[in-house]
Scaffold this motif. Structure first.
Motif, PDB file in Angstrom:
ATOM      1  N   PRO A 245       1.114  -1.264  -0.057  1.00 57.78           N
ATOM      2  CA  PRO A 245      -0.297   0.209  -0.225  1.00 57.78           C
ATOM      3  C   PRO A 245       1.261   0.814   0.200  1.00 57.78           C
ATOM      4  N   TYR A 246       1.717   0.970   0.774  1.00 61.72           N
ATOM      5  CA  TYR A 246       2.901   2.373   0.726  1.00 61.72           C
ATOM      6  C   TYR A 246       3.725   2.656  -0.436  1.00 61.72           C
ATOM      7  N   LEU A 247       3.731   1.589  -1.493  1.00 66.85           N
ATOM      8  CA  LEU A 247       4.729   1.804  -2.638  1.00 66.85           C
ATOM      9  C   LEU A 247       3.845   2.185  -3.812  1.00 66.85           C
ATOM     10  N   VAL A 248       2.178   2.101  -3.715  1.00 66.30           N
ATOM     11  CA  VAL A 248       1.300   2.468  -4.956  1.00 66.30           C
ATOM     12  C   VAL A 248       0.685   3.715  -3.967  1.00 66.30           C
ATOM     13  N   VAL A 249       0.508   4.152  -2.826  1.00 70.39           N
ATOM     14  CA  VAL A 249       0.722   5.556  -2.298  1.00 70.39           C
ATOM     15  C   VAL A 249       2.037   6.491  -2.722  1.00 70.39           C
ATOM     16  N   GLY A 250       2.726   6.297  -2.092  1.00 71.73           N
ATOM     17  CA  GLY A 250       4.061   6.636  -2.606  1.00 71.73           C
ATOM     18  C   GLY A 250       4.523   7.274  -3.301  1.00 71.73           C
ATOM     19  N   ALA A 251       3.768   6.612  -5.028  1.00 67.66           N
ATOM     20  CA  ALA A 251       4.555   5.996  -6.361  1.00 67.66           C
ATOM     21  C   ALA A 251       3.862   7.818  -6.933  1.00 67.66           C
ATOM     22  N   LEU A 252       2.482   7.192  -6.477  1.00 71.60           N
ATOM     23  CA  LEU A 252       1.519   8.830  -6.866  1.00 71.60           C
ATOM     24  C   LEU A 252       2.010  10.056  -6.414  1.00 71.60           C
ATOM     25  N   VAL A 253       2.097  10.245  -5.496  1.00 70.44           N
ATOM     26  CA  VAL A 253       2.238  11.411  -4.175  1.00 70.44           C
ATOM     27  C   VAL A 253       3.307  11.700  -5.461  1.00 70.44           C
ATOM     28  N   LEU A 254       5.303  11.237  -5.177  1.00 65.85           N
ATOM     29  CA  LEU A 254       6.379  11.383  -5.598  1.00 65.85           C
ATOM     30  C   LEU A 254       5.750  11.777  -6.659  1.00 65.85           C
ATOM     31  N   ALA A 255       5.327  11.423  -8.024  1.00 65.38           N
ATOM     32  CA  ALA A 255       5.604  12.219  -9.163  1.00 65.38           C
ATOM     33  C   ALA A 255       4.717  13.293  -9.244  1.00 65.38           C
ATOM     34  N   CYS A 256       3.471  13.565  -8.349  1.00 67.59           N
ATOM     35  CA  CYS A 256       2.556  14.826  -8.766  1.00 67.59           C
ATOM     36  C   CYS A 256       3.718  15.831  -7.954  1.00 67.59           C
ATOM     37  N   THR A 257       4.053  15.563  -6.814  1.00 68.36           N
ATOM     38  CA  THR A 257       5.055  17.095  -6.171  1.00 68.36           C
ATOM     39  C   THR A 257       5.933  16.929  -6.763  1.00 68.36           C
ATOM     40  N   THR A 258       7.185  16.012  -7.512  1.00 67.93           N
ATOM     41  CA  THR A 258       8.441  16.136  -8.416  1.00 67.93           C
ATOM     42  C   THR A 258       8.184  17.518  -9.427  1.00 67.93           C
ATOM     43  N   VAL A 259       6.560  17.474 -10.076  1.00 63.53           N
ATOM     44  CA  VAL A 259       6.381  18.036 -11.007  1.00 63.53           C
ATOM     45  C   VAL A 259       6.613  19.340 -10.737  1.00 63.53           C
ATOM     46  N   ALA A 260       6.147  19.602  -9.755  1.00 63.38           N
ATOM     47  CA  ALA A 260       5.446  21.127  -8.645  1.00 63.38           C
ATOM     48  C   ALA A 260       6.744  21.096  -8.397  1.00 63.38           C
ATOM     49  N   LEU A 261       7.508  20.472  -8.040  1.00 71.04           N
ATOM     50  CA  LEU A 261       8.661  20.901  -8.069  1.00 71.04           C
ATOM     51  C   LEU A 261       9.697  21.809  -8.993  1.00 71.04           C
ATOM     52  N   PHE A 262      10.009  21.661  -9.938  1.00 73.06           N
ATOM     53  CA  PHE A 262      10.351  21.700 -11.541  1.00 73.06           C
ATOM     54  C   PHE A 262       9.267  22.204 -11.800  1.00 73.06           C
ATOM     55  N   THR A 263       8.571  22.891 -11.538  1.00 68.29           N
ATOM     56  CA  THR A 263       7.143  23.850 -12.734  1.00 68.29           C
ATOM     57  C   THR A 263       7.141  24.807 -11.696  1.00 68.29           C
TER      58      THR A 263
END
Length: 454
Positions: free
Chosen positions: A91-109
């Motif tokens: 469960p933590y891999l699934v949730v973490g994967a989705l959150v990590l994708a979104c925050t990485t995009v925001a960090l560099f945009t």
């Protein structure tokens, strides 16, 4: 090699419901891709391109490091205690994967109006650097715990770890070596952060897909669910009373801090010290990572012959010595020669570090009768992730001793600043790790019958 992996897969599959060491190991590509973009480009983008003052960056990064250390035990503890139809770690891999994708995009945009405001840029940087770190911690607390739990003997574990570290090195090729050219020549232009934002979208999506693919292929040992749930304060007390936690943890922290300096400063080292271009930065990183990939099989062979502990103690001083030539490099060619020296030792520590940590986890589970790999790894992470404080101090020293504040105000000697940052600082850290490693007694490998410490 393929037939060997197939044999391991079959054997481990019989024990753990079909978990493939290859599928597990390739998950490291997904966990490494976005976070290495962060480690390798965040400093360059925010300070040199967007003009955030180095002292402000250092302050935020210090807070980042403290929160990174604090949330690790929480996520590890939750992972260890979770009992669900989907497993403890998935469960933590699934949730973490989705959150990590979104925050990485925001960090560099970074939106234009935000980038034009010093306060706005600082707040945006702090918000998304910290949330990206939290998502990375959430993923790795569970992903790392799976290695000792799925693969219970050191030789099989070494195979899974070799796949894992190979996948990480491939991610380094993409997220570090190719990023300068992709972000500054293909997807964007020199002097602009736009290309980094576009690259973050691509990396975020790819990483999420890979992590989810791995998560749904993992078959956890359900027998571990029958173990009592670990108690937080009792577990913390027992972890902190384990001698190897402190000694191995310090060595791991020294290594992590050294590599964090390299990842964050290499583009600036090439730009100022070697007077190179984005292409030069990509070439240097590509050569170093390719050499590390090539050396990984050599170090794995040494592990099989001499054991993880002996090889680990050899790799650390080799890694320290590798940074000496980087101090004397003056152009791309000498930078590559120095980088090759770094690659040899770096590959050796990659091939052994997690195996050494896994031995400590095995001994803890045997001693206390409960697998709490997530919490134990998270406790190691408290020491390791505090390397952000070292990075913050190193960045601040550039302003204090060399007058480097940003790309708009690089000071009188940015070449000397990043020469020291990328060579002397990592050398000193790994030298400390080498000395400490000589005083560590490790538990025997899990397949060994003798409980002798060595």
């Amino acid at each position: 090699m393929v037939s060997g992996l197939a044999g391991v897969e079959a054997d481990d599959g019989a024990q753990h419901g079909g978990t493939s060491p290859v599928r597990y190991g390739l998950g490291m590509f997904g966990t490494s891709l976005p976070i290495n973009l962060v480690k390798g480009s965040m400093f360059f983008v925010y300070v040199d391109l967007l003009g955030l003052d180095a002292a402000v960056y250092a302050t935020v990064y210090a807070v980042y490091g403290v929160l990174d250390a604090l949330d690790n035990p929480v996520f590890g503890y939750l992972s260890d205690r979770t009992r669900s139809r989907w497993g403890r770690r998935r469960p933590y891999l699934v949730v973490g994967a989705l959150v990590l994708a979104c925050t990485t995009v925001a960090l560099f945009t970074v939106p234009g109006p935000v980038a034009e405001s010093a306060v706005g840029l600082t707040v945006w940087f702090a918000l998304f650097a910290i949330t990206t770190e939290m998502a990375d911690s959430l993923i790795n607390a569970s992903y790392g715990a799976l290695l000792p739990e799925l693969f219970t003997q050191e030789r099989r574990r070494a195979t899974a770890n070799a796949v894992r570290q190979g996948a990480q090195l491939v991610a380094l090729v993409v997220a570090l070596a190719l990023t300068p050219v992709l972000a500054r020549s293909v997807l964007g232009t020199e002097g602009s952060a736009v290309g980094y934002g576009r690259l973050a979208v691509i990396f975020g999506v790819v990483a999420a897909v890979v992590i989810l693919w791995t998560a749904f292929g993992v078959r956890e040992d359900r027998a571990l669910d029958a173990e009592p749930r670990p108690r937080f304060f009792r577990s913390v007390r027992e972890v902190l009373s384990t001698p190897q936690f402190w000694t191995v943890g310090v060595v791991n922290a020294c290594y992590g801090a050294a590599m964090a300096l390299v990842l964050g400063g290499l583009q600036l080292y090439v730009q100022y010290t070697l007077e190179g271009s984005a292409l030069d930065a990509s070439i240097l990183q590509l050569v170093v990572i390719a050499a590390a990939i090539g050396m990984l099989s050599v170090w794995a062979a040494v592990v099989r012959r001499k054991g993880a502990a002996w090889t680990w103690r050899l790799a650390l001083p080799v890694a320290a010595a590798g940074f000496v030539p980087m101090y004397f490099a003056t152009d791309l060619l000498t930078g590559i020669l120095g980088g090759l020296a770094v690659a040899v030792g770096y590959s050796g520590v990659l091939a052994t570090n997690d195996l050494v940590i896994a031995r400590v986890l095995d001994a803890d589970a045997a001693r206390h009768g409960v697998h709490r790999s997530g919490l134990f790894l998270a406790a190691f992470g408290v020491l390791g992730r505090l390397n952000a404080l070292v990075t913050a101090g190193a960045v601040l020293s550039l302003a204090v001793f060399f007058g480097y504040h940003s790309g708009d105000d690089p000071g009188p000697d940015p070449a000397g600043a990043f020469r020291v940052y990328l060579s002397l600082y990592p050398f000193a850290l790994l030298l400390v790790g080498t000395v400490v490693s000589r005083f560590i007694r490790l538990p025997a490998a899990p397949e060994d019958a003798s409980p002798v410490m060595r």
